[in-house]
Structures are given as C-alpha cells and as structure tokens.
Design a protein around this motif. Structure first.
Motif, PDB file in Angstrom:
ATOM      1  N   LEU A 138       0.823  -1.209   0.000  1.00 28.22           N
ATOM      2  CA  LEU A 138       0.000   0.000   0.000  1.00 28.22           C
ATOM      3  C   LEU A 138       0.858   1.260   0.000  1.00 28.22           C
ATOM      4  CD1 LEU A 138      -2.713  -1.101   2.609  1.00 28.22           C
ATOM      5  CD2 LEU A 138      -2.909  -1.119   0.116  1.00 28.22           C
ATOM      6  N   GLY A 139       2.035   1.155  -0.575  1.00 27.41           N
ATOM      7  CA  GLY A 139       2.929   2.305  -0.617  1.00 27.41           C
ATOM      8  C   GLY A 139       2.334   3.506  -1.329  1.00 27.41           C
ATOM      9  N   TRP A 140       1.381   3.268  -2.233  1.00 25.94           N
ATOM     10  CA  TRP A 140       0.752   4.369  -2.967  1.00 25.94           C
ATOM     11  C   TRP A 140      -0.093   5.271  -2.059  1.00 25.94           C
ATOM     12  CZ3 TRP A 140      -4.693   3.970  -3.198  1.00 25.94           C
ATOM     13  CH2 TRP A 140      -5.210   2.712  -2.832  1.00 25.94           C
ATOM     14  N   LEU A 141      -0.363   4.804  -0.832  1.00 23.27           N
ATOM     15  CA  LEU A 141      -1.110   5.631   0.119  1.00 23.27           C
ATOM     16  C   LEU A 141      -0.212   6.610   0.869  1.00 23.27           C
ATOM     17  CD1 LEU A 141      -3.408   2.946   1.828  1.00 23.27           C
ATOM     18  CD2 LEU A 141      -3.979   4.462  -0.074  1.00 23.27           C
ATOM     19  N   ILE A 142       1.095   6.396   0.792  1.00 21.24           N
ATOM     20  CA  ILE A 142       2.027   7.140   1.625  1.00 21.24           C
ATOM     21  C   ILE A 142       2.582   8.334   0.847  1.00 21.24           C
ATOM     22  CG2 ILE A 142       4.158   7.002   2.952  1.00 21.24           C
ATOM     23  CD1 ILE A 142       3.641   3.961   3.131  1.00 21.24           C
ATOM     24  N   HIS A 143       2.387   9.525   1.377  1.00 26.23           N
ATOM     25  CA  HIS A 143       2.835  10.749   0.729  1.00 26.23           C
ATOM     26  C   HIS A 143       3.872  11.438   1.613  1.00 26.23           C
ATOM     27  CE1 HIS A 143      -1.369  10.675  -1.334  1.00 26.23           C
ATOM     28  NE2 HIS A 143      -0.486   9.946  -1.986  1.00 26.23           N
ATOM     29  N   LEU A 144       5.079  10.882   1.618  1.00 30.08           N
ATOM     30  CA  LEU A 144       6.145  11.455   2.434  1.00 30.08           C
ATOM     31  C   LEU A 144       6.611  12.807   1.910  1.00 30.08           C
ATOM     32  CD1 LEU A 144       8.313   8.264   3.132  1.00 30.08           C
ATOM     33  CD2 LEU A 144       6.706   9.404   4.685  1.00 30.08           C
ATOM     34  N   GLU A 145       6.220  13.127   0.673  1.00 29.93           N
ATOM     35  CA  GLU A 145       6.623  14.414   0.115  1.00 29.93           C
ATOM     36  C   GLU A 145       5.861  15.583   0.733  1.00 29.93           C
ATOM     37  OE1 GLU A 145       3.255  12.877  -2.474  1.00 29.93           O
ATOM     38  OE2 GLU A 145       4.985  12.063  -1.398  1.00 29.93           O
ATOM     39  N   MET A 146       4.733  15.319   1.407  1.00 30.59           N
ATOM     40  CA  MET A 146       3.996  16.411   2.044  1.00 30.59           C
ATOM     41  C   MET A 146       4.715  16.831   3.322  1.00 30.59           C
ATOM     42  SD  MET A 146       0.590  14.576   3.638  1.00 30.59           S
ATOM     43  CE  MET A 146       0.709  13.198   4.795  1.00 30.59           C
ATOM     44  N   SER A 147       4.552  18.080   3.701  1.00 31.03           N
ATOM     45  CA  SER A 147       5.268  18.621   4.856  1.00 31.03           C
ATOM     46  C   SER A 147       4.646  18.209   6.182  1.00 31.03           C
ATOM     47  CB  SER A 147       5.325  20.150   4.769  1.00 31.03           C
ATOM     48  OG  SER A 147       4.009  20.700   4.721  1.00 31.03           O
ATOM     49  N   SER A 148       3.381  17.824   6.168  1.00 31.77           N
ATOM     50  CA  SER A 148       2.668  17.501   7.404  1.00 31.77           C
ATOM     51  C   SER A 148       3.269  16.280   8.097  1.00 31.77           C
ATOM     52  CB  SER A 148       1.189  17.233   7.109  1.00 31.77           C
ATOM     53  OG  SER A 148       0.590  18.339   6.494  1.00 31.77           O
ATOM     54  N   ASP A 149       3.345  16.362   9.419  1.00 35.91           N
ATOM     55  CA  ASP A 149       3.774  15.215  10.208  1.00 35.91           C
ATOM     56  C   ASP A 149       2.546  14.360  10.517  1.00 35.91           C
ATOM     57  OD1 ASP A 149       5.464  13.534  11.535  1.00 35.91           O
ATOM     58  OD2 ASP A 149       5.499  14.718  13.391  1.00 35.91           O
ATOM     59  N   PHE A 150       2.761  13.061  10.712  1.00 37.85           N
ATOM     60  CA  PHE A 150       1.667  12.172  11.072  1.00 37.85           C
ATOM     61  C   PHE A 150       2.233  11.007  11.880  1.00 37.85           C
ATOM     62  CE2 PHE A 150       3.128  11.057   6.796  1.00 37.85           C
ATOM     63  CZ  PHE A 150       3.423   9.712   6.924  1.00 37.85           C
ATOM     64  N   VAL A 151       1.384  10.365  12.642  1.00 38.10           N
ATOM     65  CA  VAL A 151       1.807   9.231  13.461  1.00 38.10           C
ATOM     66  C   VAL A 151       2.378   8.139  12.549  1.00 38.10           C
ATOM     67  CG1 VAL A 151       1.042   7.409  15.025  1.00 38.10           C
ATOM     68  CG2 VAL A 151       0.086   9.710  15.239  1.00 38.10           C
ATOM     69  N   GLY A 152       3.585   7.685  12.859  1.00 34.05           N
ATOM     70  CA  GLY A 152       4.223   6.631  12.074  1.00 34.05           C
ATOM     71  C   GLY A 152       5.130   7.135  10.979  1.00 34.05           C
ATOM     72  N   ARG A 153       5.199   8.451  10.788  1.00 30.82           N
ATOM     73  CA  ARG A 153       5.994   8.986   9.673  1.00 30.82           C
ATOM     74  C   ARG A 153       7.474   8.604   9.778  1.00 30.82           C
ATOM     75  NH1 ARG A 153       5.568  14.146   6.002  1.00 30.82           N
ATOM     76  NH2 ARG A 153       7.613  13.990   5.008  1.00 30.82           N
ATOM     77  N   SER A 154       8.071   8.779  10.945  1.00 32.49           N
ATOM     78  CA  SER A 154       9.502   8.499  11.086  1.00 32.49           C
ATOM     79  C   SER A 154       9.808   7.029  10.809  1.00 32.49           C
ATOM     80  CB  SER A 154       9.987   8.887  12.486  1.00 32.49           C
ATOM     81  OG  SER A 154       9.284   8.174  13.488  1.00 32.49           O
ATOM     82  N   ALA A 155       8.921   6.129  11.227  1.00 34.50           N
ATOM     83  CA  ALA A 155       9.129   4.700  10.967  1.00 34.50           C
ATOM     84  C   ALA A 155       9.050   4.404   9.479  1.00 34.50           C
ATOM     85  CB  ALA A 155       8.099   3.869  11.735  1.00 34.50           C
TER      86      ALA A 155
END
Length: 370
Positions: free
Chosen positions: A262-279
């Motif tokens: 489900l990598g297509w759900l992940i938008h690391l390019e956005m600036s917003s932080d979210f739970v689990g982002r660092s992992a």
C-alpha cells in the motif's frame, strides 16, 4: 455474547440466509450459494448489507488538518464530493485499520465535515484512537450509523438500474465521488441520501447510507429489479480476486503499508507530520524485509489462511487469505514472504494438510474488470 443485528435481519431470516457471527454482528454468509452470488456481481449486479461497519462524522474547524496527523495520505488532494482510501497507523507504522474518508465540505458555521467508514471489528478502538489524538482540538465525533442502513450495490449493470430510483443521473459521479441525492420509493417522500461510488468487489458500484425504513424498501425494490442478495462469503472471494486486503488477515498493527503493498497511500513528500511517519521514512531508506504477494496455485488444491509457504522445504511465510476463484477458475491467495521471494514468477510450495503443492507469485490484482 449478544450479537447486534441490522435493520435487514428479519428480511434475511425470511429469505433463508445462512447467518454467522461476524465482528459482533449476526450477518449473512450466503443466501443461495457463494458461487452464484459471486457471478451475479461480476456479470450483473449484487447487493450487500454492510451496516455492521463503523460510520462516523468528524465536524469542526480545520477538521481535515487535525485528521491529517493520523494518516499518511495527503488529505488536501481531496475536496468536497471526493474521497480517499487510507490507513490509521501506530508509532511503528503498523496499520491500526484501513478506512475511507469522504470530504463532505464546510457547513454554514465554517465547520469542516468528514465522513469515515471503518471496519466493524476496529470501530471502537479507532474512535478511541482518534479522540485521544485530536484532543484538545474542538472536533466532534458523531455517530452517523445510528439506525441507518449502509448498502453496497455492485456490478456492471448497477448504474442503469439504480438510476430508476434517483432524480439525477449517476454517470457524472466519478469513482470515489459522493453526493446527497433524492431516492424515490413508492409510498415515501423523496429523501436526501448519501451515495458514494465506492466498493470492495473490483466492480463498479455504489454504497448508500439511508434510513432504515427507506433502506428496507430499497433492498426489496432492488431485489425485484433482479439484483442478487449476497453474503460475506461472496464479498470475500470478490475482494480477494480484486487484490483488496482484509484487515486482521492481510494487514495488522504488525505490518506497515509498504509491506502490505500500500505504498501508494504514503505521501512522504507532504510537509505535514503524522503518526508513524519516522518509521516509514526509516523503512523507505533501509528497504523492506518482507512483502505481501499474490500467489496462484498450479493445481486445484485450495490454500487457506495460515497455510505455510515453503521454499526447499523451509517455511518462508504463510497464506493470509486464500480461496478458489470462481471467475478465474483457479486457486489464489495472499501471503507475506521475505523480499527475495516477492518477485513475479517466483515459485514456492504451499503446505496443505501435510502435502506440498506448487504455486507461483503473480502480479496483483488477480482480476481486473474491463
């Protein structure tokens, strides 16, 4: 434990449906036969009662920005009348649940409104998780299910037949679009009803949130139109063919979206932080150790959930979901394997009742509608 019942329970009992416990609800597993119901959805149209699912509305100023802290998908990519599929994550990027978020727009008091459809077994935990992470933001969480019915109508002919009950054509409603439309039923005044072009079968279709009385009438009228009532059994084989995952089997709080495909759900390019982002950032940097794959058996043996996946007689993983595919007429399954075994056309064995049966990794989805 007393099981919950939807407003259609009496109709199901009268129709002779086989009922089973599911996530605290008494639900139909099948009405006639799983295969007949499966083919009805692929070839014409079938309908499912999915009222057991959690349905809540988030309401408040900047509700979307607050919810963004809990999901890896950029919610600014959707606007009023649009929706997205995404996941809730824990700090390790394990999947707490998958859900659909519908943007209902801004009301007269400048509150943003978002409708969330959650898995039945996860609803209470999801709501607690959301409340915990939205405090002290002034965001209301409102139960939108109450006594309403949520009906999924799926199949290639559903648009044409459903339009007989709506005042407006459905052809202009895009995939993952939604709006409130009047449903016209004999003996009842038109009532504004939430209709979304979403589903869990791989076919075109709609999900309708409607009050219980109107929903029961709509179910009966659709049956007269030739729609086949379908149970959880056909819903499972349909979603498996379409490569759609089931929470608790194909993903859990021990698997990340990258591992679940489900990598297509992940938008690391956005600036917003979210739970689990660092992992997720760490996993993207280091690479995957395991991945969910689709496997196709080379015989008529059927692999079920939990059956071991083997290479050179060594266990490398297990089946998470498996069934006979009525559409493809072959046995298929999903399972996690080490990354070196995840390439398409990689061969392995599946252990079924002490015997080994050959299988190979295939590209997902198994089935894609024309």
């Amino acid at each position: 434990m007393k099981l919950n019942k939807t407003a259609l329970f009496e109709d199901f009992s009268n129709a002779g449906a086989r009922m089973v416990p599911f996530a605290g609800w008494e639900m139909p597993i099948q009405f006639s036969s799983l295969v007949n119901e499966h083919h009805a959805v692929r070839n014409h149209g079938g309908m499912f009662d999915i009222s057991h699912m959690g349905i809540v509305r988030l309401q408040g100023v900047n509700a979307k920005d607050h919810l963004q802290k809990l999901v890896p998908t950029d919610l600014n990519r959707i606007g009023p009348g649009e929706a997205c599929y995404t996941v809730l994550l824990n700090n390790s990027a394990g999947i707490i649940d998958d859900l659909i978020i519908y943007d209902l727009g801004v009301d007269k008091d400048d509150n943003e409104n978002l409708l969330l459809v959650l898995n039945a077994a996860c609803t209470d935990n999801d709501i607690s998780w959301i409340k915990k992470h939205l405090e002290p933001a002034n965001i209301s969480i409102i139960d939108e299910k109450k006594t309403n019915l949520l009906i999924a109508i799926q199949g290639p002919l559903v648009q044409k037949n459903l339009e007989r009950f709506t005042e407006q054509p459905l052809s202009t409603l895009p995939r993952f679009g939604h709006r409130y439309l009047n449903i016209n039923l004999e003996g009842e005044p038109p009532n504004s009803t939430f209709i979304a072009r979403t589903g869990y079968t791989g076919e075109d279709g709609f999900e309708i949130l409607i009050n219980a009385n109107s929903g029961k009438k709509l179910w009966q009228e659709l049956r007269k139109e030739g729609f086949t009532p379908c149970g959880l059994g056909a819903r499972d084989t349909l979603r498996l063919e379409a490569g759609m995952l089931l929470y608790g089997k194909d993903m859990s709080n021990k698997t990340t979206p990258f591992e679940a495909g489900l990598g297509w759900l992940i938008h690391l390019e956005m600036s917003s932080d979210f739970v689990g982002r660092s992992a997720l950032e760490q996993q993207a940097k280091e690479g995957l150790k395991k991945r969910l794959v689709g496997v196709e058996l080379q015989s008529k043996a059927i692999a079920r959930s939990g059956y071991p996946l083997l290479s050179n007689n060594n266990k490398i993983g297990h089946i998470t979901s498996g069934s006979w595919s009525p559409t493809l007429e072959k046995a298929i399954g999903l399972g996690y394997v080490p990354i070196e075994f995840s390439k398409v056309d990689t061969y392995m064995d599946i252990e079924i009742r002490g015997q080994h049966f050959p299988a190979k990794v295939v590209k997902l989805p198994f089935y894609k509608r024309k």
